[in-house]
Scaffold this motif. Structure first.
Motif, PDB file in Angstrom:
ATOM      1  N   ARG A   1      61.325  31.243  74.551  1.00 22.41           N
ATOM      2  CA  ARG A   1      62.574  30.603  74.331  1.00 22.41           C
ATOM      3  C   ARG A   1      62.737  30.196  73.078  1.00 22.41           C
TER       4      ARG A   1
ATOM      5  N   ARG B   1      61.923  27.998  70.723  1.00 18.12           N
ATOM      6  CA  ARG B   1      62.108  26.781  70.385  1.00 18.12           C
ATOM      7  C   ARG B   1      61.474  26.422  69.089  1.00 18.12           C
TER       8      ARG B   1
ATOM      9  N   ASP C   1      67.477  27.483  74.856  1.00 22.85           N
ATOM     10  CA  ASP C   1      66.778  28.426  74.082  1.00 22.85           C
ATOM     11  C   ASP C   1      67.255  28.301  72.550  1.00 22.85           C
TER      12      ASP C   1
END
Length: 216
Positions: free
Chosen positions: A7, A9, A148
Motif C-alpha cells: 500500500r 504507506r 494507500d
C-alpha cells in the motif's frame, strides 16, 4: 508490476524536543518532563518541515514533552492528535531521575549487561521487548487506517522509537542497539516495501531525498 499487497504507506517516528533532563543527562523514562524553550523551538522548526510531507494522521505519547511536540505539527496541519499511553518512554524504575554518571556508579554491572544486549530490567523496570510489545501494535493499528500512499507521524521517545523500529523491521532484539539514538526533534522514516517495512531514513532533521539508484 505493482505488488497488490503493498500500500506504499509511510511511518515517520519523531522524537520530542529538548528537555532540562536531556541537558543534564538524566534518565527520564516515563517521568513527565516538559520541553525547554529550546525544545519548543525545535518542535516548531521540525513541524514546518514535516508538514510539507502532507501527513494524514498524528499519534503521540501522552507525556507532555511528546504531546507538546505533536501539538506544533497539529497547529500547522490542522490534524487532530490521537494520544496513546503505549507510546510512552521505557519505564526504568530506580534509574529514572539519575544522571548517566550516577547510573554507572550505582548500577554499573546492570548497565554493562544491557549494553551487551542481555535482557535487563533497568532499575527494575521494563524490558526493551516489553516496550516494543506495547508500542509497535499502536503504530501498526494507526498505520492500518491510512489510505494507500498515506503518511503517519508517530511522536514518541528515543528508546521507544528504537525498539519499535527494531520490531517493525523484524530484527532480533539483540540487534536493536545497532540503531543509533535519535537527536531531539529528529525522526526516522519507515516505508512499505515488497517484503514489509524498511528503514528509509534514520536520525534525520531535513526533508527526505529520493533514492536514485539500483536500490530504489
Amino acid at each position: 508490476m505493482t505488488d497488490p499487497g503493498r500500500r506504499d504507506r509511510r511511518i515517520i517516528l519523531w522524537r520530542h524536543g529538548q528537555t532540562a533532563w536531556n541537558l543534564e543527562r538524566r534518565f527520564q523514562g516515563n517521568t513527565d518532563i516538559e520541553l525547554t524553550p529550546t525544545g519548543a523551538g525545535q518542535a516548531r522548526r521540525a513541524a514546518r518541515l514535516l508538514a510539507s510531507l502532507n501527513p494524514d494522521a498524528i499519534v503521540a505519547s501522552d507525556l507532555s514533552r511528546a504531546a507538546a511536540t505533536a501539538g506544533e505539527l497539529a497547529a500547522v496541519t490542522g490534524l487532530e492528535i490521537s494520544f496513546a499511553e503505549g507510546l510512552r518512554e521505557t519505564y526504568a524504575g530506580d534509574w529514572q531521575g539519575l544522571t548517566h554518571a550516577e547510573i554507572i556508579s550505582r548500577y554499573g554491572d546492570q548497565y554493562t549487561a544491557w549494553k551487551r544486549g542481555e535482557p535487563v530490567r533497568r532499575g527494575g523496570g521494563e524490558l526493551e521487548t516489553e516496550v516494543a510489545d506495547r508500542a509497535a501494535p499502536v503504530v501498526l493499528r494507526h498505520a492500518d487506517k491510512l489510505p494507500d500512499g498515506g503518511t503517519l507521524v508517530v511522536v514518541s521517545h528515543g528508546g521507544t522509537i528504537r525498539t519499535t523500529i527494531g520490531r517493525l523491521l523484524g530484527l532480533d532484539s539483540f540487534h536493536w542497539e545497532s540503531l543509533g539514538g535519535l537527536s531531539n526533534c529528529c525522526w526516522s522514516v519507515l516505508g512499505e516495501g515488497a517484503r514489509g517495512w524498511r528503514l528509509l531514513e534514520h536520525n534525520a532533521g531535513t526533508l527526505p531525498e529520493p533514492v536514485l539508484g539500483d536500490d530504489d
